[in-house]
Design a protein around this motif. Structure first.
Motif, PDB file in Angstrom:
ATOM      1  N   ALA A  79       0.897  -1.174  -0.259  1.00 57.08           N
ATOM      2  CA  ALA A  79       0.133  -0.095  -0.112  1.00 57.08           C
ATOM      3  C   ALA A  79       0.887   1.236   0.178  1.00 57.08           C
ATOM      4  O   ALA A  79       1.457   1.728   1.036  1.00 57.08           O
ATOM      5  CB  ALA A  79      -0.991   0.005   1.253  1.00 57.08           C
ATOM      6  N   ILE A  80       0.908   2.010  -1.168  1.00 52.23           N
ATOM      7  CA  ILE A  80       2.068   3.000  -1.311  1.00 52.23           C
ATOM      8  C   ILE A  80       1.353   4.153  -1.091  1.00 52.23           C
ATOM      9  O   ILE A  80       0.409   4.717  -1.929  1.00 52.23           O
ATOM     10  CB  ILE A  80       2.914   2.709  -2.461  1.00 52.23           C
ATOM     11  CG1 ILE A  80       3.368   1.534  -2.601  1.00 52.23           C
ATOM     12  CG2 ILE A  80       3.548   4.011  -2.908  1.00 52.23           C
ATOM     13  CD1 ILE A  80       3.873   1.024  -4.040  1.00 52.23           C
ATOM     14  N   GLY A  81       1.923   5.170  -0.334  1.00 52.67           N
ATOM     15  CA  GLY A  81       1.281   6.463  -0.088  1.00 52.67           C
ATOM     16  C   GLY A  81       0.274   6.718   0.983  1.00 52.67           C
ATOM     17  O   GLY A  81      -0.487   5.598   1.051  1.00 52.67           O
ATOM     18  N   SER A  82      -0.096   7.850   1.373  1.00 57.06           N
ATOM     19  CA  SER A  82      -0.857   7.840   2.369  1.00 57.06           C
ATOM     20  C   SER A  82      -2.221   7.527   2.158  1.00 57.06           C
ATOM     21  O   SER A  82      -3.181   6.974   2.862  1.00 57.06           O
ATOM     22  CB  SER A  82      -0.877   9.559   3.010  1.00 57.06           C
ATOM     23  OG  SER A  82       0.271   9.755   3.434  1.00 57.06           O
ATOM     24  N   CYS A  83      -2.584   7.855   0.980  1.00 59.76           N
ATOM     25  CA  CYS A  83      -3.995   7.498   0.410  1.00 59.76           C
ATOM     26  C   CYS A  83      -4.052   5.909   0.304  1.00 59.76           C
ATOM     27  O   CYS A  83      -5.358   5.740   0.812  1.00 59.76           O
ATOM     28  CB  CYS A  83      -4.069   8.158  -1.237  1.00 59.76           C
ATOM     29  SG  CYS A  83      -4.069   9.643  -1.217  1.00 59.76           S
ATOM     30  N   ALA A  84      -3.426   5.508  -0.093  1.00 62.51           N
ATOM     31  CA  ALA A  84      -3.813   3.853   0.007  1.00 62.51           C
ATOM     32  C   ALA A  84      -3.643   3.221   1.312  1.00 62.51           C
ATOM     33  O   ALA A  84      -4.393   2.502   1.497  1.00 62.51           O
ATOM     34  CB  ALA A  84      -2.454   3.240  -0.798  1.00 62.51           C
ATOM     35  N   GLY A  88      -5.823   9.011   2.916  1.00 62.69           N
ATOM     36  CA  GLY A  88      -5.330  10.467   2.831  1.00 62.69           C
ATOM     37  C   GLY A  88      -6.178  11.523   3.096  1.00 62.69           C
ATOM     38  O   GLY A  88      -7.041  11.446   3.952  1.00 62.69           O
ATOM     39  N   ILE A  89      -5.838  12.716   2.501  1.00 59.08           N
ATOM     40  CA  ILE A  89      -6.785  13.722   3.063  1.00 59.08           C
ATOM     41  C   ILE A  89      -8.139  13.615   2.735  1.00 59.08           C
ATOM     42  O   ILE A  89      -8.950  14.502   3.139  1.00 59.08           O
ATOM     43  CB  ILE A  89      -6.049  14.957   2.161  1.00 59.08           C
ATOM     44  CG1 ILE A  89      -6.372  16.330   2.945  1.00 59.08           C
ATOM     45  CG2 ILE A  89      -6.294  14.957   0.766  1.00 59.08           C
ATOM     46  CD1 ILE A  89      -5.469  17.547   2.188  1.00 59.08           C
ATOM     47  N   TRP A  90      -8.621  12.720   1.745  1.00 65.92           N
ATOM     48  CA  TRP A  90      -9.810  12.706   1.287  1.00 65.92           C
ATOM     49  C   TRP A  90     -10.722  11.369   2.016  1.00 65.92           C
ATOM     50  O   TRP A  90     -11.494  10.743   1.251  1.00 65.92           O
ATOM     51  CB  TRP A  90     -10.110  12.802  -0.155  1.00 65.92           C
ATOM     52  CG  TRP A  90      -8.919  12.583  -0.855  1.00 65.92           C
ATOM     53  CD1 TRP A  90      -8.209  11.192  -0.893  1.00 65.92           C
ATOM     54  CD2 TRP A  90      -8.173  13.509  -1.612  1.00 65.92           C
ATOM     55  NE1 TRP A  90      -6.945  11.675  -1.672  1.00 65.92           N
ATOM     56  CE2 TRP A  90      -7.139  12.891  -2.171  1.00 65.92           C
ATOM     57  CE3 TRP A  90      -8.627  14.708  -1.973  1.00 65.92           C
ATOM     58  CZ2 TRP A  90      -6.134  13.537  -3.092  1.00 65.92           C
ATOM     59  CZ3 TRP A  90      -7.694  15.455  -2.896  1.00 65.92           C
ATOM     60  CH2 TRP A  90      -6.687  15.173  -3.491  1.00 65.92           C
ATOM     61  N   TYR A  91     -10.202  10.797   3.050  1.00 63.27           N
ATOM     62  CA  TYR A  91     -10.590   9.574   3.592  1.00 63.27           C
ATOM     63  C   TYR A  91     -11.917   9.271   3.729  1.00 63.27           C
ATOM     64  O   TYR A  91     -12.554   8.565   3.659  1.00 63.27           O
ATOM     65  CB  TYR A  91      -9.863   9.253   4.903  1.00 63.27           C
ATOM     66  CG  TYR A  91     -10.268  10.096   6.013  1.00 63.27           C
ATOM     67  CD1 TYR A  91     -11.154   9.558   7.022  1.00 63.27           C
ATOM     68  CD2 TYR A  91     -10.072  11.524   6.409  1.00 63.27           C
ATOM     69  CE1 TYR A  91     -11.538  10.192   7.951  1.00 63.27           C
ATOM     70  CE2 TYR A  91     -10.159  12.370   7.268  1.00 63.27           C
ATOM     71  CZ  TYR A  91     -11.167  11.590   8.063  1.00 63.27           C
ATOM     72  OH  TYR A  91     -11.729  12.325   9.249  1.00 63.27           O
ATOM     73  N   ILE A  97     -13.781   5.663  -0.698  1.00 63.73           N
ATOM     74  CA  ILE A  97     -13.739   4.730   0.099  1.00 63.73           C
ATOM     75  C   ILE A  97     -13.077   4.833   1.182  1.00 63.73           C
ATOM     76  O   ILE A  97     -13.519   4.630   2.322  1.00 63.73           O
ATOM     77  CB  ILE A  97     -13.648   3.313  -0.716  1.00 63.73           C
ATOM     78  CG1 ILE A  97     -14.661   3.171  -2.048  1.00 63.73           C
ATOM     79  CG2 ILE A  97     -14.001   2.437   0.119  1.00 63.73           C
ATOM     80  CD1 ILE A  97     -16.179   3.304  -1.789  1.00 63.73           C
ATOM     81  N   GLY A  98     -11.793   5.031   1.004  1.00 59.16           N
ATOM     82  CA  GLY A  98     -11.103   5.449   2.022  1.00 59.16           C
ATOM     83  C   GLY A  98      -9.802   4.435   2.242  1.00 59.16           C
ATOM     84  O   GLY A  98      -9.539   3.971   3.287  1.00 59.16           O
ATOM     85  N   GLY A  99      -9.125   4.151   1.228  1.00 59.02           N
ATOM     86  CA  GLY A  99      -7.902   3.324   1.489  1.00 59.02           C
ATOM     87  C   GLY A  99      -7.825   1.785   1.526  1.00 59.02           C
ATOM     88  O   GLY A  99      -9.132   1.430   1.362  1.00 59.02           O
ATOM     89  N   VAL A 100      -6.876   1.098   1.696  1.00 60.12           N
ATOM     90  CA  VAL A 100      -6.928  -0.309   1.477  1.00 60.12           C
ATOM     91  C   VAL A 100      -7.762  -1.277   2.511  1.00 60.12           C
ATOM     92  O   VAL A 100      -8.113  -2.179   2.371  1.00 60.12           O
ATOM     93  CB  VAL A 100      -5.420  -0.964   1.169  1.00 60.12           C
ATOM     94  CG1 VAL A 100      -4.735  -1.049   2.420  1.00 60.12           C
ATOM     95  CG2 VAL A 100      -5.265  -1.968   0.647  1.00 60.12           C
ATOM     96  N   PRO A 122       3.534   4.814   4.052  1.00 57.96           N
ATOM     97  CA  PRO A 122       2.996   6.061   4.292  1.00 57.96           C
ATOM     98  C   PRO A 122       3.978   7.149   3.717  1.00 57.96           C
ATOM     99  O   PRO A 122       5.074   6.977   3.717  1.00 57.96           O
ATOM    100  CB  PRO A 122       2.924   6.418   5.689  1.00 57.96           C
ATOM    101  CG  PRO A 122       3.782   5.471   6.358  1.00 57.96           C
ATOM    102  CD  PRO A 122       4.041   4.291   5.478  1.00 57.96           C
ATOM    103  N   GLY A 123       3.542   8.289   3.338  1.00 55.95           N
ATOM    104  CA  GLY A 123       4.155   9.188   2.720  1.00 55.95           C
ATOM    105  C   GLY A 123       3.282   9.990   1.592  1.00 55.95           C
ATOM    106  O   GLY A 123       2.552   9.461   0.937  1.00 55.95           O
ATOM    107  N   CYS A 124       3.636  11.045   1.294  1.00 52.26           N
ATOM    108  CA  CYS A 124       2.841  11.911   0.127  1.00 52.26           C
ATOM    109  C   CYS A 124       3.793  12.710  -0.681  1.00 52.26           C
ATOM    110  O   CYS A 124       3.763  14.069  -0.521  1.00 52.26           O
ATOM    111  CB  CYS A 124       1.857  12.713   1.010  1.00 52.26           C
ATOM    112  SG  CYS A 124       0.612  13.493  -0.314  1.00 52.26           S
ATOM    113  N   PRO A 125       4.155  12.229  -1.875  1.00 51.95           N
ATOM    114  CA  PRO A 125       4.475  10.647  -1.974  1.00 51.95           C
ATOM    115  C   PRO A 125       5.620  10.037  -1.213  1.00 51.95           C
ATOM    116  O   PRO A 125       6.599  10.839  -0.669  1.00 51.95           O
ATOM    117  CB  PRO A 125       4.477  10.500  -3.511  1.00 51.95           C
ATOM    118  CG  PRO A 125       5.633  11.835  -3.755  1.00 51.95           C
ATOM    119  CD  PRO A 125       4.779  12.910  -2.914  1.00 51.95           C
TER     120      PRO A 125
END
Lengths: 191, 537
Positions: A79-84, A88-91, A97-100, A122-125
């Protein structure tokens, strides 16, 4: 985990491109992860691992599930990045839906699929080095850096102690990518 | 001249200065006014639907035109009566998707719209729920409704080749459906909006003005900083905030650094698609130096996080300046070597020459921007036409080619790359002393502002209505791919299937930029109306 070559399918579930470009970057000469036997493949059916980016948008969800099911078992997910990792910011927006983790919930409830081993980056990116570390972890070359322990100072007051416990309870709920956090009060100088 | 057109059509001028003309146009005159503006040389930039019920106005639509001849943006405002506004799509085809977006997100109805279909929201989204209305909360998730995909009738002799949503040549989830007869492409259907993340609503409801720059940066992971700048400029325009000169220069440096990394990325991808993988490796090796430079100047390789309203957050000191020039000396030589080698390769050139032609006339009608426009002989560049940041003080050339093929788009980017080196060198040399952030401002209530930047892919327009305090009432970004994508079917027509990836890539498409907004509809690009489309074949 996977001791030999790891073939990776890149699954973008509505990411902003930042993580995707960093994934491509690790195949460029400076990092060159192909020396670890890692390769990007075009079809999910050829893959051992999924490089998962993006917060899973509502439009993408059915397609992501199809691609996810197409990767044969046993598989691992990066799961690469804060979104995954957590949306992330739009959870919690209407279109995401909000990530893995949320995806795993849906997979389990609607399709009875158990979540595979997942490595969170985590990280952005995240920096390419972080992605390489995760890939090396999947290959069993390095150990996980993150510990499931948090150290706090010993407190005398019982009420303060309670507050800390409530806080950690919340942390366990929200930081769901670090399961089973234990709280220790011995100063954290064990190693 | 513009002002005469507006006055001749009973428009009420709400704002008139050297950057923007904002006019309230009566509904019955809207279509004629828009047509006259278009004929006067203003091309359609975008349209924004706004829920202004809290201001006692109702629903309104802002149509934004870019008037290069007057170096201004012209905004036509129309207020819906009984939810209805006349559609301007019959006279300006570029407005098609902007109006459909307003239908989806706000629920405005457009009279005589030729194609009133759903555009942005997912297929399983229930009817009658409009996310950008003020009573809808950003974190509501309405239940799924059942969706039946439209029936597809197969035309004899035509094969449908799907490209996407997950495809080795695309790194983003989008669907192109190519219709081929033998090897020749006779049609294309684009189906997008997989990356709609609900950003505009999130910004309105949860974020403050100084948090939105960081959100704007996450529109796109490649050209995020230019969105960030365009947003900051829009708020600065609305609130009339003076930005210190040093901050403007620092913004210019970072914008050009972003263009360098983005163009090199594009060269790499293009080489890869043309089967020249060592070219990909070389350009990406050089690009790594710019990522390191970005890290040196801003603290992060991507998503710089440098802008606030009124300036920037970090300064560039003498030591960093020296380091940048040092790295430039090396990378400039390397870039030139690799790209010159590529331009000298007959095999590469013959795969780009005469492929994917976009004629100037069609390009102008669609309103293509950036390198795509400049490769088709349209001389447009926001940096020169609407100077922002420090571009007014700097010297640079705008390369224009008239061939309109993939090679021309390659060469435009080739020349721009070296212009970027030159701009950064000048900006570093002339960097004025002083503050980098002006925090002494007050946000007015309900002021309209526009910010435009030249992203690596073309003109990037942000529209802002402030709410006062520290909130934004409405924010809408429009990315360049939005205007360039409708040109792709024109480029694809009659080409060989094997050339499709490089033609699609030649506009440097960035779907994540485009997707939380709208894409202008070309004649043959449509979503969910495959039947209509096949009927037109």
């Amino acid at each position: 985990m996977f001791e030999k070559s790891l073939w990776v399918f890149h699954l973008n579930s509505g990411s902003c491109n930042g993580c995707d470009i960093e994934i491509l970057n690790i195949f460029a000469p400076k990092q060159d992860v192909e020396r670890f036997g890692i390769k990007l493949v075009g079809s999910p059916r050829h893959a051992d691992a999924i490089a998962f980016t993006g917060p899973v948008t509502r439009e993408c969800l059915p397609k992501v599930i199809e691609a996810f099911k197409a990767v044969p078992e046993p598989k691992i997910v990066l799961a690469i990045g804060s979104c995954a990792c957590g949306g992330g910011i739009w959870y919690d927006t209407y279109a995401v839906i909000g990530g893995v983790k949320e995806l795993y919930k849906i997979l389990k409830e609607e399709y009875g699929i158990e979540p595979p081993t997942t490595i969170y980056i985590p990280g952005c990116p995240p920096k390419p080095e972080a992605i390489i570390y995760a890939v090396a972890m999947a290959r069993g070359l390095v150990k996980q850096k993150q510990k499931r322990e948090i150290y706090i100072e010993e407190l005398d007051e019982k009420t303060e102690r309670d507050i800390v416990e409530i806080l950690f309870g919340e942390a366990k709920e929200t930081r769901h990518f670090v399961p089973n956090i234990t709280v220790k009060t011995d100063g954290g100088e064990d190693e | 001249m513009i002002i005469e057109i507006l006055k001749g059509n009973d428009a009420k001028i709400l704002r008139h200065d050297e950057k923007v003309i904002l006019a309230l146009v009566p509904n019955d005159k809207l279509r004629t006014t828009a047509e006259l503006l278009f004929k006067a040389g203003c091309y359609y930039a975008t349209g924004v639907g706004v829920d202004e019920r809290l201001l006692g106005v109702g629903f309104s639509m802002y149509h934004i035109f870019n008037c290069e001849s007057e170096k201004r943006y012209v905004i036509l405002k129309a207020v819906a009566s009984n939810l209805k506004i006349p559609s301007i799509t019959p006279v300006i085809s570029g407005a098609n998707w902007a109006e459909r977006e307003a239908m989806d997100m706000i629920g405005i109805l457009f009279d005589e719209h030729p194609e009133p279909l759903r555009l942005i929201l997912p297929d399983d989204w229930p009817e009658g729920i409009y996310p950008l209305r003020k009573e809808f909360h950003y974190n509501e998730r309405p239940p799924k409704v059942e969706f039946k995909p439209p029936k597809r009738e197969k035309k004899p002799g035509i094969m449908e080749v799907p490209v996407g949503p997950y495809h080795p040549t695309l790194h983003e989830p989008e669907v192109f459906e190519l219709h081929v007869k033998g090897e020749e492409i006779v049609g294309a259907v684009y189906r997008g909006f997989h990356v709609h993340r609900g950003m505009e609503k999130l910004a309105e409801e949860r974020m403050t003005i100084n948090q939105i720059p960081f959100l704007a940066e996450r529109i796109c992971g490649i050209c995020g900083y230019t969105h960030n700048c365009a947003y900051a400029q829009a708020v600065e325009d609305a609130a009339k905030i003076e930005v210190p000169e040093r901050a403007l220069y620092i913004r210019t440096i970072l914008l050009e650094l972003e263009r360098l990394h983005s163009h090199l990325l594009w060269f790499g991808v293009a080489f890869h698609l043309l089967g020249f993988d060592s070219g990909f490796m070389h350009t990406w090796r050089i690009r790594e130096a710019f990522m390191d430079l970005a890290e040196l100047l801003t603290g992060n390789r991507k998503t710089y996080g440098m802008n606030l309203i009124g300036g920037v957050r970090r300064d560039i000191d003498e030591e960093k300046k020296k380091k940048v020039l040092e790295i430039f000396e090396k990378t400039k030589k390397e870039t030139k070597e690799v790209l010159d080698n590529a331009v000298g390769m007959k095999e590469l050139i013959s795969r780009m020459k005469g492929i994917g032609i976009l004629p100037k006339k069609e390009g102008r009608e669609i309103g293509v921007v950036g390198p795509v426009a400049r490769a088709s002989g349209i001389d447009t560049d926001v940096r020169r036409d609407h100077p922002y940041a420090a571009y007014g003080d700097l010297d640079f050339k705008v390369p224009v080619y008239k061939e309109g093929d993939v090679l021309a788009r390659f060469l435009v980017r080739y020349e721009e790359t070296f212009e970027s080196f030159w701009i950064i060198e000048q900006a570093l040399d002339q960097l004025p002393p002083g503050d980098i952030l002006n925090e002494d401002y007050e946000l007015p209530e309900y002021a309209v502002g526009i910010g435009a930047t030249e992203a690596p892919r073309g003109e990037d327009v942000h529209f802002v209505i402030t709410e006062g305090g520290n909130k934004v009432y409405r924010w809408r970004p429009r990315a360049p791919t939005y205007n360039n994508l409708p040109a792709v079917p024109i480029m694809l027509m009659g080409e060989k299937l094997a050339d499709a990836p490089i033609i699609i890539a030649s506009i440097d498409p960035c779907f994540s930029c485009t997707d939380h907004m709208v894409i202008v509809d070309g004649e043959k690009v449509c979503r969910c109306s495959l039947d209509d489309y096949l009927g037109r074949l």
